[in-house]
Design a protein around this motif. Structure first.
Motif, short mmCIF file in Angstrom:
data_model
loop_
_atom_site.label_atom_id
_atom_site.label_comp_id
_atom_site.label_asym_id
_atom_site.label_seq_id
_atom_site.Cartn_x
_atom_site.Cartn_y
_atom_site.Cartn_z
N UNK A 208 0.82 -1.21 0.00
CA UNK A 208 0.00 0.00 0.00
C UNK A 208 0.86 1.27 0.00
N UNK A 209 1.76 1.34 -0.99
CA UNK A 209 2.47 2.59 -1.28
C UNK A 209 2.93 2.53 -2.72
N UNK A 210 3.33 3.70 -3.26
CA UNK A 210 3.87 3.77 -4.63
C UNK A 210 5.35 3.45 -4.52
N UNK A 211 5.68 2.13 -4.59
CA UNK A 211 7.08 1.73 -4.43
C UNK A 211 7.94 2.39 -5.52
N UNK A 212 9.22 2.66 -5.27
CA UNK A 212 9.97 2.20 -4.09
C UNK A 212 9.81 3.05 -2.83
N UNK A 213 8.87 3.96 -2.83
CA UNK A 213 8.67 4.78 -1.63
C UNK A 213 7.95 3.99 -0.54
N UNK A 266 -8.00 4.97 3.89
CA UNK A 266 -9.36 4.77 3.35
C UNK A 266 -9.39 5.07 1.85
N UNK A 267 -8.80 6.19 1.45
CA UNK A 267 -8.85 6.55 0.02
C UNK A 267 -7.90 5.66 -0.77
N UNK A 268 -6.88 5.12 -0.10
CA UNK A 268 -5.90 4.26 -0.78
C UNK A 268 -6.44 2.90 -1.16
N UNK A 269 -7.55 2.47 -0.52
CA UNK A 269 -8.11 1.14 -0.80
C UNK A 269 -8.43 0.94 -2.27
N UNK A 270 -8.95 2.00 -2.91
CA UNK A 270 -9.33 1.89 -4.33
C UNK A 270 -8.10 1.60 -5.18
N UNK A 271 -7.01 2.33 -4.88
CA UNK A 271 -5.78 2.12 -5.66
C UNK A 271 -5.24 0.70 -5.44
N UNK A 272 -5.32 0.23 -4.18
CA UNK A 272 -4.81 -1.11 -3.87
C UNK A 272 -5.60 -2.19 -4.62
N UNK A 273 -6.93 -2.07 -4.55
CA UNK A 273 -7.79 -3.09 -5.19
C UNK A 273 -7.57 -3.10 -6.70
#
Ligand SMILES: Nc1nc2c(c(=O)[nH]1)N[C@@H](CN(C=O)c1ccc(C(=O)N[C@@H](CCC(=O)O)C(=O)O)cc1)CN2
Length: 299
Positions: A208-213, A266-273
């Motif tokens: 749940x991050x924009x790797x490599x960050x 919460x808002x990151x869930x969409x990106x993860x899915x």
């Protein structure tokens, strides 16, 4: 042909895993004649190319190809793979030949259910070309979500002291259910080096991050402390190096100073899915080829 024979032939097709739709993926050093060699092999057998993509990694002097084709009669992928060996040897190719049978998935979860929910939805829609064989979790929270979708749920609790037994159980389940791909859908335990070696190229994680960050634990807290204006999610193959595996897909979402870590998650869930489901679908369609520490994705 009588109905009995047709039924028998259908059973034979089922039993011998015969197919008429195949995908060839191959990688080798760049050289003249690769595409002609593959095309000659297919056309000389009356096979019809439906899709062909290739990537020439000039820096590495390597070529990657993906060719989807159909055969006039049902044939065995194993026999076809053996038949192609002569072409592969000629170009020193690493290659895989898959039929259209669905990829068998084992999905691992902890407490967050948004990625599992999205995978179940897309599976029910027939978007994944996959069979979800079972869900495995170190918690009981998502049992109802899995069993409600008709998917067996196995609780495998894990602590630092029971990690070895828990991973042995996982390997048992992988073998027992003939699993092709393990999907870590927000599974929050670190797999041992040995297990990641056994699952090389066959386990996908959503970080749940924009790797490599922001590798490792609590990436949204790390992002909040850094005051980011974008958050993201990264689907990658699992390796012993935490969150360092070859990246398959990423997604980003704009945020601002008003978001605390809870709001970011919460808002990151969409990106993860989205990132995980796309990565799983592309893997199941043999669209992802490993290229060193990276991937080539023929979308
Ligand atoms: N060998 C690997 N295992 C896992 C990977 C990986 O890339 N390689 N990805 C993680 C998922 N993950 C982030 O996406 C992640 C999960 C958990 C932690 C972590 O530090 N968890 C605990 C410690 C748990 C343990 O010791 O097993 C903690 O919070 O302290 C970091 C990243 C899935 N597994």
């Amino acid at each position: 042909m009588s109905v009995q024979n047709l039924t028998t032939s259908a059973e034979a097709v089922q039993e011998e895993n015969l197919d008429t739709e195949f995908v060839l993926t191959a990688s080798c050093l760049d050289q003249v004649g690769i595409v002609a060699g593959v095309a000659d092999f297919l056309s000389s057998r009356g096979f019809n190319i439906k899709e062909h993509q290739q990537f020439d990694n000039r820096g590495a002097g390597k070529v990657h190809i993906r060719t989807a084709f159909t055969t006039p009669e049902p044939i065995s992928a194993k026999a076809l793979e053996a038949d192609f060996a002569a072409v592969a040897q000629r170009f020193d190719m690493s290659y895989q030949l898959r039929g259209s049978q669905p990829t068998r998935l084992l999905i691992m979860v902890s407490k967050g259910g948004h990625c599992l929910n999205d995978l179940l939805f897309r599976w029910r829609q027939g978007e994944l070309n996959a069979e979800i064989a079972l869900v495995v979790s170190n918690h009981e929270d998502l049992r109802q979500m899995a069993e409600g979708a008709g998917i067996p749920f196995v609780h495998v609790p894990i602590t630092k002291d029971t990690k070895e037994q828990a991973e042995a159980k996982l390997l048992e389940l992988i073998d027992e259910h003939d699993i092709d791909l393990v999907v870590l859908a927000r599974y929050m335990q670190i797999l041992s080096d040995e297990l990641t070696r056994k699952l090389e190229g066959r386990a996908i994680n959503i970080h749940h991050s924009f790797l490599p960050g922001f590798k490792g634990a609590r990436p949204y807290h790390q992002a909040h402390d850094r005051g980011v204006k974008m958050i993201g999610a990264t689907a990658h193959y699992v390796t012993a190096d935490l969150d360092e595996g070859p990246i398959i897909e990423q997604e980003v979402i704009r945020v601002d100073h008003t978001y605390d870590p809870r709001a970011l998650s919460q808002v990151g869930r969409t990106a993860e899915s989205q990132a995980l489901s796309r990565a799983v679908q592309w893997h199941c369609e043999s669209r992802v080829l490993l290229d060193g520490t990276s991937t080539v994705v023929f979308r």
